[in-house]
Write an enzyme that holds these catalytic residues in place. Sequence first.
Site, PDB file in Angstrom:
ATOM      1  N   GLU A  76      31.894  -6.204 -87.963  1.00 41.12           N
ATOM      2  CA  GLU A  76      30.905  -7.309 -88.166  1.00 41.12           C
ATOM      3  C   GLU A  76      29.808  -7.020 -87.300  1.00 41.12           C
ATOM      4  OE1 GLU A  76      32.294 -11.258 -86.783  1.00 41.12           O
ATOM      5  OE2 GLU A  76      30.133 -11.862 -86.709  1.00 41.12           O
TER       6      GLU A  76
ATOM      7  N   HIS B  31      25.838 -13.978 -86.886  1.00 38.04           N
ATOM      8  CA  HIS B  31      27.359 -13.452 -86.976  1.00 38.04           C
ATOM      9  C   HIS B  31      27.452 -13.466 -88.709  1.00 38.04           C
ATOM     10  CE1 HIS B  31      29.373 -14.416 -83.103  1.00 38.04           C
ATOM     11  NE2 HIS B  31      27.981 -14.915 -83.121  1.00 38.04           N
TER      12      HIS B  31
ATOM     13  N   HIS C  82      29.576 -10.045 -81.037  1.00 37.29           N
ATOM     14  CA  HIS C  82      30.636  -9.117 -80.716  1.00 37.29           C
ATOM     15  C   HIS C  82      30.109  -7.648 -80.419  1.00 37.29           C
ATOM     16  CE1 HIS C  82      32.863 -12.310 -82.650  1.00 37.29           C
ATOM     17  NE2 HIS C  82      31.988 -12.153 -83.583  1.00 37.29           N
TER      18      HIS C  82
ATOM     19  N   GLU D 299      26.100 -17.754 -89.951  1.00 36.11           N
ATOM     20  CA  GLU D 299      27.354 -17.095 -90.371  1.00 36.11           C
ATOM     21  C   GLU D 299      26.587 -16.916 -91.739  1.00 36.11           C
ATOM     22  OE1 GLU D 299      29.979 -16.055 -88.961  1.00 36.11           O
ATOM     23  OE2 GLU D 299      30.406 -17.558 -87.686  1.00 36.11           O
TER      24      GLU D 299
HETATM   25 ZN    ZN Z   1      31.480 -13.394 -85.392  1.00 33.16          ZN
END
Ligand code: ZN
Length: 425
Positions: free
Chosen positions: A184, A240, A169, A308
Amino acid sequence: MSFIVDLSIYAIKHGRAHRVLPSLIIAQGILESASGTSELAMNANNLFGIKSGSGWSGDIYTKQTAEHNTDGTVYYIDADFQKYPTIEGCVIDLVYKYVNGTGWEAHNRYAAVLNQTDYKKATAAVKAAGYATDVNYPAKLNELIEQYELTKYDKEVDYVVKIALDAGHGINTAGKRTPDGEREWSLNNKVLLACAAKLNKYQDVQILRLDDSTGNTDVSLTTRTNKANAWKADALVSIHHNAFDGKWGSHGGVETLVQEITASKASKDIAAIIQPRIVFAMGLRNRGVKTDNLHMLRESSMPAILTEGGFMDSTTDIGALRSDAKLKAQGEAIADGLAVYFKLKLKVAGTPVPPKEDEELKFSSPALKKETETSLVSRAHRQIIVAAAVKSGAHASWTDKLGNNTLTDADVLGLAVKYTVTVNK
Ligand SMILES: [Zn+2]
């Protein structure tokens, strides 16, 4: 020349990995396929005249072939040859033949071909093992290696591992934030910077960043994968942090994703090496390696994983995500995992520590070793994984293998990855 360049890519990749000189492989390809123009090369991608053995389950190409008696006289026979979908498959087969031998002898007759640094010894070893009946075979290979200066492909110095890193992102991307408004991308960026810094401590690594390093632009996913593909990265890591529903809750944990169904073995191996390292670095729950259909994994043409490193809306995880020390440790965990997979050596002055060949997973601490052993060795965990895998379609014989203790760690990881089983649930 383009035949040599094309072949050199696979000769370097597979030859070096298994200690077969790339110059030998390329010279054999030039000689035996007339630089890719032979009938077998054109119709069967078979550059080395590899004949079809009983263990071969692929396609077959039948052709008349010349053989030589020991006195040098020629005779002809009809022979079945292996047909490959790609040239790379053929190179892999030749290398495996040298590594594993014929398959029907206990002794590997090609053992002397391995670990050579002198191409003349390698070509002599191939002939001595009975690979070719042509008495002039080694001399012809030596001449080609000299004519085309193929030894340049044997040198390790120009071998660089290219890692594409991606902080997911942009800083202003809608939705991608904690319930308190922390972004994030900022978390992803800290992990990426620590990962890059650690990777730079290893020899022969190049890093390419796929996102905007200021975070101001949310670079499109297509631009990101196009960049990695054009650069011909050896691996891609998209970094992420997770969210459940954007509201604080007690859910949480670390997971690593690979593309569903089509993920390469390399992607799964890299994920399996990195996932427990991130779990340990963050001190969070282990949700395991999972599969999903994601652009960064699907559209990249190299091994790719998406990490993640905890849930942004988790009351359990948020403390770790707010700790710069833990984010740094997470980035270093990713770098160290890549280093294990690609067998990278640290840039160290002084006495280098000799690497252990058989140590697949190098643990950075006793606690991490224990964590991984708990996941893999614990009978309870194994039972959960096998039961869930069988329930979702894996063959029932896995249960038998568990029962009679023939299930390897690789089997367990494979089942966990393939059937998206959470290790710690
Ligand atoms: Zn993400």
